[in-house]
Scaffold this motif. Structure first.
Motif, PDB file in Angstrom:
ATOM      1  N   MET A 115       0.841  -1.204   0.000  1.00  0.00           N
ATOM      2  CA  MET A 115       0.000   0.000   0.000  1.00  0.00           C
ATOM      3  C   MET A 115       0.880   1.260   0.000  1.00  0.00           C
ATOM      4  N   ILE A 116       2.004   1.192   0.746  1.00  0.00           N
ATOM      5  CA  ILE A 116       2.901   2.352   0.826  1.00  0.00           C
ATOM      6  C   ILE A 116       3.690   2.492  -0.482  1.00  0.00           C
ATOM      7  N   ILE A 117       4.205   1.353  -0.982  1.00  0.00           N
ATOM      8  CA  ILE A 117       4.999   1.408  -2.213  1.00  0.00           C
ATOM      9  C   ILE A 117       4.109   1.867  -3.378  1.00  0.00           C
ATOM     10  N   MET A 118       2.817   1.547  -3.284  1.00  0.00           N
ATOM     11  CA  MET A 118       1.860   1.946  -4.312  1.00  0.00           C
ATOM     12  C   MET A 118       1.828   3.462  -4.518  1.00  0.00           C
ATOM     13  N   VAL A 119       2.011   4.225  -3.424  1.00  0.00           N
ATOM     14  CA  VAL A 119       2.005   5.684  -3.561  1.00  0.00           C
ATOM     15  C   VAL A 119       3.443   6.227  -3.564  1.00  0.00           C
ATOM     16  N   ASN A 120       4.395   5.409  -4.050  1.00  0.00           N
ATOM     17  CA  ASN A 120       5.790   5.832  -4.252  1.00  0.00           C
ATOM     18  C   ASN A 120       6.579   6.092  -2.978  1.00  0.00           C
ATOM     19  N   ASP A 121       6.096   5.612  -1.843  1.00  0.00           N
ATOM     20  CA  ASP A 121       6.862   5.782  -0.616  1.00  0.00           C
ATOM     21  C   ASP A 121       7.403   4.417  -0.193  1.00  0.00           C
ATOM     22  N   ILE A 122       8.133   4.404   0.920  1.00  0.00           N
ATOM     23  CA  ILE A 122       8.603   3.124   1.450  1.00  0.00           C
ATOM     24  C   ILE A 122       8.518   3.191   2.961  1.00  0.00           C
ATOM     25  N   ASP A 123       8.155   2.076   3.586  1.00  0.00           N
ATOM     26  CA  ASP A 123       7.913   2.075   5.028  1.00  0.00           C
ATOM     27  C   ASP A 123       8.989   1.251   5.725  1.00  0.00           C
ATOM     28  N   LEU A 124       9.888   1.947   6.441  1.00  0.00           N
ATOM     29  CA  LEU A 124      10.937   1.234   7.163  1.00  0.00           C
ATOM     30  C   LEU A 124      10.514   0.911   8.592  1.00  0.00           C
ATOM     31  N   SER A 125       9.269   1.253   8.955  1.00  0.00           N
ATOM     32  CA  SER A 125       8.851   1.052  10.340  1.00  0.00           C
ATOM     33  C   SER A 125       7.905  -0.130  10.477  1.00  0.00           C
ATOM     34  N   LEU A 126       7.630  -0.824   9.357  1.00  0.00           N
ATOM     35  CA  LEU A 126       6.573  -1.832   9.376  1.00  0.00           C
ATOM     36  C   LEU A 126       6.870  -2.951  10.373  1.00  0.00           C
ATOM     37  N   GLY A 127       8.125  -3.420  10.409  1.00  0.00           N
ATOM     38  CA  GLY A 127       8.474  -4.509  11.321  1.00  0.00           C
ATOM     39  C   GLY A 127       8.220  -4.111  12.774  1.00  0.00           C
ATOM     40  N   ALA A 128       8.641  -2.888  13.122  1.00  0.00           N
ATOM     41  CA  ALA A 128       8.440  -2.412  14.485  1.00  0.00           C
ATOM     42  C   ALA A 128       6.951  -2.245  14.778  1.00  0.00           C
ATOM     43  N   PHE A 129       6.191  -1.783  13.750  1.00  0.00           N
ATOM     44  CA  PHE A 129       4.749  -1.582  13.930  1.00  0.00           C
ATOM     45  C   PHE A 129       4.054  -2.917  14.177  1.00  0.00           C
ATOM     46  N   VAL A 130       4.376  -3.938  13.368  1.00  0.00           N
ATOM     47  CA  VAL A 130       3.757  -5.261  13.544  1.00  0.00           C
ATOM     48  C   VAL A 130       4.114  -5.817  14.926  1.00  0.00           C
ATOM     49  N   SER A 131       5.360  -5.585  15.363  1.00  0.00           N
ATOM     50  CA  SER A 131       5.752  -6.034  16.704  1.00  0.00           C
ATOM     51  C   SER A 131       4.898  -5.352  17.772  1.00  0.00           C
ATOM     52  N   LEU A 132       4.697  -4.040  17.612  1.00  0.00           N
ATOM     53  CA  LEU A 132       3.886  -3.289  18.581  1.00  0.00           C
ATOM     54  C   LEU A 132       2.464  -3.843  18.623  1.00  0.00           C
ATOM     55  N   VAL A 133       1.874  -4.082  17.422  1.00  0.00           N
ATOM     56  CA  VAL A 133       0.516  -4.625  17.372  1.00  0.00           C
ATOM     57  C   VAL A 133       0.478  -5.981  18.064  1.00  0.00           C
ATOM     58  N   ALA A 134       1.512  -6.803  17.818  1.00  0.00           N
ATOM     59  CA  ALA A 134       1.563  -8.120  18.457  1.00  0.00           C
ATOM     60  C   ALA A 134       1.567  -7.964  19.975  1.00  0.00           C
ATOM     61  N   CYS A 135       2.355  -6.998  20.488  1.00  0.00           N
ATOM     62  CA  CYS A 135       2.405  -6.780  21.934  1.00  0.00           C
ATOM     63  C   CYS A 135       1.046  -6.340  22.472  1.00  0.00           C
ATOM     64  N   ILE A 136       0.372  -5.440  21.734  1.00  0.00           N
ATOM     65  CA  ILE A 136      -0.939  -4.969  22.192  1.00  0.00           C
ATOM     66  C   ILE A 136      -1.953  -6.110  22.153  1.00  0.00           C
ATOM     67  N   THR A 137      -1.889  -6.915  21.083  1.00  0.00           N
ATOM     68  CA  THR A 137      -2.824  -8.032  20.959  1.00  0.00           C
ATOM     69  C   THR A 137      -2.637  -9.015  22.108  1.00  0.00           C
ATOM     70  N   ALA A 138      -1.385  -9.262  22.478  1.00  0.00           N
ATOM     71  CA  ALA A 138      -1.104 -10.261  23.510  1.00  0.00           C
ATOM     72  C   ALA A 138      -1.390  -9.736  24.904  1.00  0.00           C
ATOM     73  N   THR A 139      -1.547  -8.408  25.049  1.00  0.00           N
ATOM     74  CA  THR A 139      -1.824  -7.877  26.386  1.00  0.00           C
ATOM     75  C   THR A 139      -3.232  -7.274  26.465  1.00  0.00           C
ATOM     76  N   PHE A 140      -3.415  -6.086  25.862  1.00  0.00           N
ATOM     77  CA  PHE A 140      -4.688  -5.377  26.014  1.00  0.00           C
ATOM     78  C   PHE A 140      -5.855  -6.126  25.380  1.00  0.00           C
ATOM     79  N   LEU A 141      -5.656  -6.574  24.110  1.00  0.00           N
ATOM     80  CA  LEU A 141      -6.762  -7.205  23.388  1.00  0.00           C
ATOM     81  C   LEU A 141      -7.167  -8.496  24.087  1.00  0.00           C
ATOM     82  N   SER A 142      -6.200  -9.119  24.767  1.00  0.00           N
ATOM     83  CA  SER A 142      -6.463 -10.370  25.444  1.00  0.00           C
ATOM     84  C   SER A 142      -7.165 -10.130  26.785  1.00  0.00           C
ATOM     85  N   ASP A 143      -6.756  -9.052  27.486  1.00  0.00           N
ATOM     86  CA  ASP A 143      -7.298  -8.811  28.831  1.00  0.00           C
ATOM     87  C   ASP A 143      -8.584  -7.993  28.813  1.00  0.00           C
ATOM     88  N   SER A 144      -8.562  -6.869  28.038  1.00  0.00           N
ATOM     89  CA  SER A 144      -9.775  -6.039  27.975  1.00  0.00           C
ATOM     90  C   SER A 144     -10.026  -5.704  26.507  1.00  0.00           C
TER      91      SER A 144
END
Lengths: 309, 311
Positions: free
Chosen positions: A55-84
């Motif tokens: 989606m990012i490359i489609m508009v001529n940009d590049i995303d160097l933060s995607l790995g960190a973002f997916v990690s963050l989502v994984a952390c939120i899913t394993a804590t907040f989404l699981s508890d509340s």
């Protein structure tokens, strides 16, 4: 033009088929419902991350933060989404909005996306460390059930990949808004002259990337049942490689969602194939690099032949 | 040009502010040690940053992702060749330079012969280099020769030796960019590749030299870092991937290419070290430190963009 279009998707398909055939040749027992599911299991989050990067490359940009973002989502899913769950959903929605806002800011201030996303990778990584300083957490039950569901005849990983490819193909290639988004990558100025609000379009593209990044992190936790702050850092480079393997290009809005999913599957399979080869572990990473170079070389031969035709 | 318009000014101001804020906390104690540490650690970032700057100057899409792997490979092979024997430091440097030359030529071969985008070419090649390093290292930790270790951790005239090496390389690059035909060619290629080619600039030779230069710089940094830290580690280059890009951009070099900035790279390298020690001394945890570092990088990029001449 028709031959060209056909060749573009042909090559990712052929490279996947070759790697798959080689894997089955090395390890015939993998040719089963259970074997295929094991081979492609971890491909689902990678495919989702690759779509996000696309989606990012489609508009001529590049995303160097995607790995960190997916990690963050994984952390939120394993804590907040699981508890509340309610709070978890709200946080994940806020993250998607953050991504959309990022796209708008990058366009409005004419900032280099590569640097802004580089900075954001620190932000996402820091937040992930803040939420989950040591590996842990738990997968929500429904997510675990969804990722380990066993549909008849066709393994879940294959089903999921087909669905992801189909949905994103309809969204990016077939729909009107998808065509305009690819137009932003092709020529942002002419899209603007045609009366489209490019800022909002870029925000939409980034928002979609954030959405698929969220899906990737959730899928990953569904498979691994726990998370840590560095769980998906390698996804940044994997996703870029997947988009390019799938026939996408860095400029001009030339992307292929089906190709991107196939590229992600090929990259995942290549790792399994190398372990079946009984290659010394020293060379596993290098062989992945070599496979990447080989496939791209093949693509060069294809496009040359096409140019002559 | 007025001082305020110099693009490198901002990174130096930011570095000075971070320095002042850290020293203010200790009421002036330890200022000398902090400056010394910043120069030592900043030197490594500056050396790889100078190489990355040359590549980024080539224009959009040009970036070298093989820096960490090249650093690891050169550090590993150089230390292995030296085998802790005294008097082998120059031979080790030769090995490191050869590694840099080899990886640079390999990268450019992929980019030129296979027409791969540089990002993908250097990424795929770096996986191979990483494997080579793993294979030759085999978990061994060879100590650098004593003389070399003393040099890498020592100082002359009160300045760390590694910083002096970095300074020498910076002056060399500055002279090349500002005073040589090659530098003009590089800037011209970065501003408009097609126009440069039509004007008779040997653009492919310029690109080849640039991609070799970046890996040679990374190899030198890897050699020094391995000697500095008492041995090569397989992950020793990892943090320099993002670092090399960050120092170039914070330093005021245009990401769109065609404009280089040597002093800015130094300012940004010092800043990147000082901001971490500032946040450390204010007691920020690892998470908060990373978030703030990221926000500061973005803030500087935004500040740098608003003073640009509107198009």
């Amino acid at each position: 033009m028709r031959i060209f279009a056909r060749y573009r998707i042909l090559l990712p398909v052929v490279s996947l088929a070759v790697v798959l055939a080689a894997t089955f040749y090395m390890q015939p027992r993998a040719m089963s419902y259970f074997g295929i599911n094991l081979l492609f299991n971890l491909a689902v989050p990678i495919a989702l991350a690759t779509i996000a990067q696309m989606m990012i490359i489609m508009v001529n940009d590049i995303d160097l933060s995607l790995g960190a973002f997916v990690s963050l989502v994984a952390c939120i899913t394993a804590t907040f989404l699981s508890d509340s769950p309610m709070l978890g959903v709200l946080i994940l929605l806020a993250l998607v909005l953050c991504y959309a806002a990022l796209g708008a800011v990058i366009h409005a201030l004419d900032l280099p996306a590569i640097v802004v996303t580089l900075g954001m990778s620190f932000v996402w990584g820091g937040l992930a460390l803040f939420i989950l300083p040591s590996p842990g957490g738990a997968s929500p039950g429904w997510l675990r059930a969804l990722m380990t569901v066993k549909p008849p005849y066709i393994p879940m990983a294959v089903c999921a990949s087909v669905i992801i490819a189909l949905v994103t193909h309809l969204l990016v290639i077939r729909s009107g808004i998808g065509t305009v988004l690819r137009g932003v990558g092709g020529n942002a100025r002419s899209v603007e002259r045609a009366g489209w609000p490019v800022v909002r379009l870029k925000a939409l593209a980034y928002g979609l990337a954030g959405l698929f990044g969220v899906f990737a992190g959730m899928a990953l936790v569904g498979l691994t049942t726990s998370a840590d702050a560095n769980i998906a850092l390698r996804y940044t480079l994997l996703s870029i490689a997947g988009v390019i393997l799938g026939g996408g290009e860095f400029t001009g809005g030339k992307v292929s969602p089906v190709g991107a999913v196939i590229g992600a599957l090929t990259l995942t399979l290549a790792a399994s194939f190398l372990s079946f080869l009984r290659l010394s572990p020293d060379w596993q990473i290098g062989a992945q690099g070599a496979i990447l170079i080989l496939v791209l070389t093949a693509r060069l031969l294809f496009t040359r032949r096409d140019a002559e035709a | 040009m007025k001082l305020i318009q110099k693009p490198w000014l901002w990174s130096w101001l930011a570095a000075a502010a971070a320095f002042a804020l850290t020293v203010a906390l200790t009421e002036g104690r330890g200022a000398g040690e902090l400056a010394y540490a910043a120069l030592s650690f900043g030197a490594f970032a500056a050396i790889v940053g100078l190489g990355q700057m040359l590549v980024i100057t080539l224009g959009p899409g040009n970036v070298d992702l093989s820096i960490p792997a090249t650093m690891t490979l050169s550090g590993t092979l150089a230390l292995k060749a030296m085998g802790s024997d005294p008097g082998t430091a120059w031979m080790g440097l030769g090995v490191a330079l050869l590694v840099g030359l080899g990886t640079g030529l390999a990268n450019f071969a992929l980019i030129f012969l296979l027409r791969l985008p540089p990002i993908i070419a250097t990424l795929a090649a770096s996986l191979v280099y990483q494997s080579l390093a793993i294979w030759s290292n085999r978990g061994l930790r060879i100590k650098p020769p004593a003389g070399l270790a003393d040099f890498a951790t020592g100082r002359s005239f009160g300045i760390p030796n590694v910083a002096l090496v970095g300074l020498g390389l910076s002056i060399l690059i500055w002279l090349l960019l500002e005073r040589s035909v090659w530098g003009r060619w590089l800037l011209a290629s970065g501003q408009n590749l097609r126009a440069a080619r039509l004007a008779g600039v040997p653009v492919e030779a310029v690109r080849a030299a640039t991609y070799v230069a970046v890996t040679v710089f990374a190899a030198i940094a890897g050699y020094l870092l391995a000697s500095f830290s008492g041995g090569a580690a397989l992950n020793m280059g990892a943090e320099y991937l993002l670092m090399s890009i960050a120092v170039v951009v914070i330093g005021g070099t245009s990401i769109a290419g065609g404009m280089s900035n040597v002093p800015g790279v130094w300012g940004a390298s010092l800043f990147m070290f000082l901001v971490v020690s500032m946040l450390n001394s204010y007691g920020a945890g690892a998470g908060v430190r990373m978030v703030l570092t990221g926000l500061i990088i973005i803030g500087i990029v935004i500040a740098a963009s608003t003073r640009r001449i509107p198009r």
